[in-house]
Design a protein around this motif. Structure first.
Motif, PDB file in Angstrom:
ATOM      1  N   THR A 113       0.832  -1.212   0.000  1.00 54.61           N
ATOM      2  CA  THR A 113       0.000   0.000   0.000  1.00 54.61           C
ATOM      3  C   THR A 113       0.861   1.255   0.000  1.00 54.61           C
ATOM      4  OG1 THR A 113      -0.132  -0.104   2.418  1.00 54.61           O
ATOM      5  CG2 THR A 113      -1.909  -1.158   1.183  1.00 54.61           C
ATOM      6  N   LYS A 114       1.916   1.249  -0.823  1.00 55.30           N
ATOM      7  CA  LYS A 114       2.769   2.425  -0.959  1.00 55.30           C
ATOM      8  C   LYS A 114       2.477   3.112  -2.294  1.00 55.30           C
ATOM      9  CE  LYS A 114       6.395  -0.135  -0.456  1.00 55.30           C
ATOM     10  NZ  LYS A 114       7.797  -0.577  -0.386  1.00 55.30           N
ATOM     11  N   LEU A 158      -4.606   4.735   5.504  1.00 52.54           N
ATOM     12  CA  LEU A 158      -3.418   4.341   4.749  1.00 52.54           C
ATOM     13  C   LEU A 158      -2.489   5.539   4.622  1.00 52.54           C
ATOM     14  CD1 LEU A 158      -4.975   2.322   1.742  1.00 52.54           C
ATOM     15  CD2 LEU A 158      -4.260   1.487   3.992  1.00 52.54           C
ATOM     16  N   GLN A 159      -1.193   5.326   4.844  1.00 53.37           N
ATOM     17  CA  GLN A 159      -0.163   6.335   4.627  1.00 53.37           C
ATOM     18  C   GLN A 159       0.590   5.977   3.350  1.00 53.37           C
ATOM     19  OE1 GLN A 159       0.000   8.929   6.789  1.00 53.37           O
ATOM     20  NE2 GLN A 159      -1.741   7.962   7.842  1.00 53.37           N
ATOM     21  N   ASN A 160       1.060   6.981   2.645  1.00 54.88           N
ATOM     22  CA  ASN A 160       1.665   6.730   1.341  1.00 54.88           C
ATOM     23  C   ASN A 160       2.938   5.905   1.444  1.00 54.88           C
ATOM     24  OD1 ASN A 160       2.925   9.250   2.459  1.00 54.88           O
ATOM     25  ND2 ASN A 160       4.186   9.024   0.631  1.00 54.88           N
ATOM     26  N   GLN A 161       3.570   5.846   2.646  1.00 54.16           N
ATOM     27  CA  GLN A 161       4.775   5.051   2.809  1.00 54.16           C
ATOM     28  C   GLN A 161       4.481   3.621   3.247  1.00 54.16           C
ATOM     29  OE1 GLN A 161       7.861   5.830   1.994  1.00 54.16           O
ATOM     30  NE2 GLN A 161       7.187   7.829   1.221  1.00 54.16           N
ATOM     31  N   GLY A 162       3.195   3.231   3.312  1.00 58.57           N
ATOM     32  CA  GLY A 162       2.833   1.853   3.629  1.00 58.57           C
ATOM     33  C   GLY A 162       2.347   1.635   5.047  1.00 58.57           C
ATOM     34  N   VAL A 163       2.252   2.690   5.853  1.00 55.76           N
ATOM     35  CA  VAL A 163       1.789   2.546   7.231  1.00 55.76           C
ATOM     36  C   VAL A 163       0.259   2.518   7.255  1.00 55.76           C
ATOM     37  CG1 VAL A 163       1.769   3.579   9.531  1.00 55.76           C
ATOM     38  CG2 VAL A 163       3.836   3.690   8.118  1.00 55.76           C
ATOM     39  N   ILE A 164      -0.307   1.581   8.014  1.00 56.38           N
ATOM     40  CA  ILE A 164      -1.759   1.470   8.193  1.00 56.38           C
ATOM     41  C   ILE A 164      -2.063   1.649   9.679  1.00 56.38           C
ATOM     42  CG2 ILE A 164      -3.796   0.012   7.894  1.00 56.38           C
ATOM     43  CD1 ILE A 164      -2.337  -1.457   5.673  1.00 56.38           C
ATOM     44  N   VAL A 165      -3.003   2.531   9.985  1.00 58.51           N
ATOM     45  CA  VAL A 165      -3.335   2.856  11.368  1.00 58.51           C
ATOM     46  C   VAL A 165      -4.837   2.703  11.574  1.00 58.51           C
ATOM     47  CG1 VAL A 165      -3.297   4.642  13.162  1.00 58.51           C
ATOM     48  CG2 VAL A 165      -1.421   4.488  11.513  1.00 58.51           C
ATOM     49  N   THR A 166      -5.211   2.127  12.712  1.00 58.78           N
ATOM     50  CA  THR A 166      -6.625   2.021  13.074  1.00 58.78           C
ATOM     51  C   THR A 166      -6.753   2.085  14.596  1.00 58.78           C
ATOM     52  OG1 THR A 166      -8.648   0.690  12.872  1.00 58.78           O
ATOM     53  CG2 THR A 166      -6.602  -0.490  13.218  1.00 58.78           C
TER      54      THR A 166
END
Length: 456
Positions: A113-114, A158-166
């Protein structure tokens, strides 16, 4: 508050990720800069739809939704977690359970997801439905009942560098082993163990985002209740557990809280103490009547009612006897012994008050005067007929018998005085020992409640 936690969460991920591989470190550092600058607005014909289609999230791709987001299966997925306590709703001592409201935030890295923000008009953050990507299966192992405090959060970021937060807020009821030895002046610690029931430690690693001091401060600021319990701190530790021959990673949060004892002191401890003081003061009540004994029995019944209330509050399976139970039982026993002592003293006093009939003394005095008058007029006795002599002898014999009865009565009176003296000595001695025992007991109980540290 949740958005602030997310910003802080990403910052903590960058700090903790220093122990991870080089690629993850660069990813998390970049994500912090992106969060600090804020999400850029889309321009032109750029849209979230185009980004989602570019990432392949529009299709029902097994790799994106069901499998860990790694290119190489040997690469473990690090899930960074924060846990905030926002309220303590109920503590059930008998059921040994704790009901709280907690906010749990997760963050992890995905290889799929980057994207380059410049290709999508500067989009750096994209919220999507959580069922479109893989999410970690992390549960609270002590949970008895877990519900969403509000509506379940259906989205992840989703963050553009591949980080996913919930993040989600839960109303959780967990099992908690409580030590009630110092109730109601007790401090309890309950654990929240985060664990993946499926993945081993080679596949999924659970790491803390923030430090204990930050979590404690944030939880106190977000705390929403002011009830019986005072929230003190959150501490965390790492552990491993073997399940079916495989090690699984654990992240343990320990919540420490302190009971506010004022309600129990006013409604329970002080009344029992006042009953004890009244029992000590009852020593000065006259023992001749039955008022003293009836007063003590009333105190005994009052404490027995409070013991029934205490039985409903404390669990019956406690390994250590709570000090409040010792406090009530000892005072109940002391008042019970005091009642027995009062019964004994009343018995001795009643036995000492028994005296011989008063008529014996009066008859003896009258007969003695008559004999003296007879002896004092010998000339008249001589002039009378000689048949009066036997009557005089009978009177003398009666006088002798009455004198013997008087002597016996004096002995009985001395014995009665002895019983009364014994009762008085017993009463005074018991009161002295009673006061001494009460003082020693209260000092010992105070030391155990406030000065002796808990044994871990």
């Amino acid at each position: 508050m949740i958005y602030l936690q997310r910003h802080r969460l990403i910052g903590a991920v960058t700090h903790v990720a220093s122990n991870s591989n080089t690629l993850e470190k660069e990813v998390f550092r970049a994500s912090v800069l992106l969060y600090a600058n804020g999400p850029a607005s889309a321009a032109g014909n750029c849209s979230y739809k185009a980004l989602i289609e570019h990432l392949g999230l529009a299709n029902d791709d097994i790799q994106m939704t069901y499998l860990r987001p790694v290119v190489n299966w040997r690469t473990p997925t690090s899930v960074y977690t924060d846990l905030y306590v926002t309220s303590i709703t109920e503590v059930d001592e008998k059921a040994q359970s704790l009901s709280t409201q907690v906010t749990i935030a997760h963050g992890w890295y995905s290889d799929f997801t980057k994207w380059n923000p410049d290709d999508f008009c500067g989009i750096k953050v994209c919220p999507i439905k959580k069922d479109m990507v893989w999410t970690p299966d992390i549960v609270i192992t002590e949970s008895i009942k877990t519900e969403f405090a509000t509506k379940e959060n259906q989205y992840v970021q989703l963050q553009n560098q591949g980080v996913i937060v919930t993040s989600n807020t839960f109303a959780v009821t967990t099992a908690c082993k409580m030590n009630l030895h110092k109730f109601p002046f007790d401090v309890q610690s309950c654990s929240f163990t985060l664990q993946s029931p499926i993945h081993s430690s080679e596949e999924l690693i659970i790491r803390p985002f923030s430090g204990a001091s930050f979590l404690t401060l944030s939880s106190k600021q977000a705390f929403q209740t002011q009830g019986e319990w005072e929230f003190l701190s959150i501490n965390m530790s790492k552990a491993n557990v073997s399940t079916l021959g495989e090690l699984q990673d654990l992240l343990i949060y320990k919540i420490t809280m302190k009971r506010r004892p004022l309600l129990y002191v006013i409604n329970f401890l002080m009344p029992v103490f006042y009953f004890l003081i009244l029992d000590l003061a009852s020593y000065f009540i006259d023992s001749s009547g039955g008022e003293k004994l009836g007063f003590k029995i009333t105190l005994l019944l009052a404490i027995s009612v409070l013991l029934l209330l205490l039985q409903d509050m404390l669990p019956s399976t406690a390994s250590d006897v709570p000090l409040i139970g010792v406090y009530c039982v000892v005072i109940f026993s002391l008042i019970g012994i005091s009642v027995l002592e009062t019964i004994l003293v009343n018995f001795l006093m009643a036995k000492g008050n028994r005296t011989g009939p008063g008529r014996t003394t009066e008859s003896l005095s009258a007969l003695s005067d008559a004999v003296k008058d007879t002896k004092g007029t010998p000339d008249l006795v001589t002039d009378r007929h000689e048949e009066q002599l036997p009557a005089l002898d009978v009177l003398k014999q009666i006088l002798v018998e009455f004198q013997a009865a008087a002597t016996h009565q004096n002995q009985q009176e001395r014995k009665c005085l002895s019983w009364t003296r014994v009762a008085t000595i017993i009463d005074v001695t018991f009161y002295f020992l009673y006061v001494t025992t009460v003082i020693v007991f209260l000092i010992t109980l105070f030391r155990s409640w406030f000065l002796v540290a808990d044994v871990p």
